[in-house]
Scaffold this motif. Structure first.
Motif, mmCIF file in Angstrom:
data_model
loop_
_atom_site.group_PDB
_atom_site.id
_atom_site.type_symbol
_atom_site.label_atom_id
_atom_site.label_comp_id
_atom_site.label_asym_id
_atom_site.label_seq_id
_atom_site.Cartn_x
_atom_site.Cartn_y
_atom_site.Cartn_z
ATOM 1 N N TYR A 49 0.847 -1.192 0.000
ATOM 2 C CA TYR A 49 0.000 0.000 0.000
ATOM 3 C C TYR A 49 0.881 1.240 0.000
ATOM 4 C CZ TYR A 49 -3.084 3.679 1.555
ATOM 5 O OH TYR A 49 -3.768 4.850 1.641
ATOM 6 N N THR A 53 -2.291 6.682 -2.066
ATOM 7 C CA THR A 53 -3.385 5.944 -2.692
ATOM 8 C C THR A 53 -4.617 6.014 -1.799
ATOM 9 O OG1 THR A 53 -1.749 4.409 -3.590
ATOM 10 C CG2 THR A 53 -4.031 3.695 -3.645
ATOM 11 N N PHE A 55 -7.048 4.692 0.378
ATOM 12 C CA PHE A 55 -7.049 3.460 1.167
ATOM 13 C C PHE A 55 -8.356 2.696 0.995
ATOM 14 C CE2 PHE A 55 -7.783 1.016 5.069
ATOM 15 C CZ PHE A 55 -6.628 0.247 5.088
ATOM 16 N N TRP A 58 -8.542 1.081 -2.335
ATOM 17 C CA TRP A 58 -7.581 -0.013 -2.402
ATOM 18 C C TRP A 58 -8.158 -1.278 -1.761
ATOM 19 C CZ3 TRP A 58 -4.318 -2.354 1.475
ATOM 20 C CH2 TRP A 58 -3.260 -3.102 0.968
ATOM 21 N N THR A 61 -11.118 -2.682 -3.740
ATOM 22 C CA THR A 61 -10.636 -3.362 -4.942
ATOM 23 C C THR A 61 -10.136 -4.759 -4.596
ATOM 24 O OG1 THR A 61 -10.047 -1.265 -5.984
ATOM 25 C CG2 THR A 61 -8.976 -3.241 -6.851
#
Length: 169
Positions: A49, A53, A55, A58, A61
């Protein structure tokens, strides 16, 4: 210290992740399993990570990908063993009449359709798919929430219109 922050963020998303898992699976037990798999995978990949980005996007996904992989694995394992004389049904899927997500659209076709939108529609639509809330999108784009909702509504209907020929292929 960063490990603790990562864990706190992950714990803070558990309710939202469970709700998303339930939408995907339509089953409480499967949703709990998917949530557990997602949490473990996120913790195992914490080093991958990157701080810049989203979170939430992420982790969502990760969950979506686990669900898709499990679905594909289950679809491959649904094989009927045929004991009839002519072995007509040998290695046939249990329910070949039910379309899979891959039967209707390819991910590339959907992505290409979204990327064909002008940025004012593609950006908020992509962000909502990534797990952002309308308010978060509005704040990032410096626009009213109503405008964001309208653009996402328009993009969704434009995407449906663009891909209507693929339904039932």
């Amino acid at each position: 210290m960063l490990h603790k922050i990562f864990q706190q963020q992950l714990l803070g998303l558990q309710t939202h992740l469970y709700n998303f898992a339930y939408v995907l699976t339509s089953n409480r037990e499967d949703a709990s399993d998917l949530l557990q798999d997602t949490t473990l995978k996120a913790l195992d990949n914490e080093d991958k990570y990157q701080d810049n980005t989203n979170f939430k996007g992420w982790v969502f996904t990760i969950m979506r990908n686990i669900f898709i992989n499990n679905y594909r694995r289950a679809a491959k394992s649904c094989v009927t063993l045929d004991n009839t004389d002519d072995s007509y049904y040998l290695n046939a899927a249990d329910d070949e009449t039910a379309p899979s997500p891959e039967d209707s659209f390819s991910v590339i076709e959907i992505q290409n359709a979204i990327h064909s939108f002008s940025p004012e529609y593609a950006i908020p639509f992509s962000m909502v798919l990534a797990g952002y809330h309308y308010k978060e999108i509005a704040d990032r784009m410096h626009l009213p929430v109503g405008t964001i909702k309208s653009r996402i509504f328009y993009a969704r209907h434009k995407l449906q219109e663009m891909l209507k020929d693929y339904v039932g292929r």
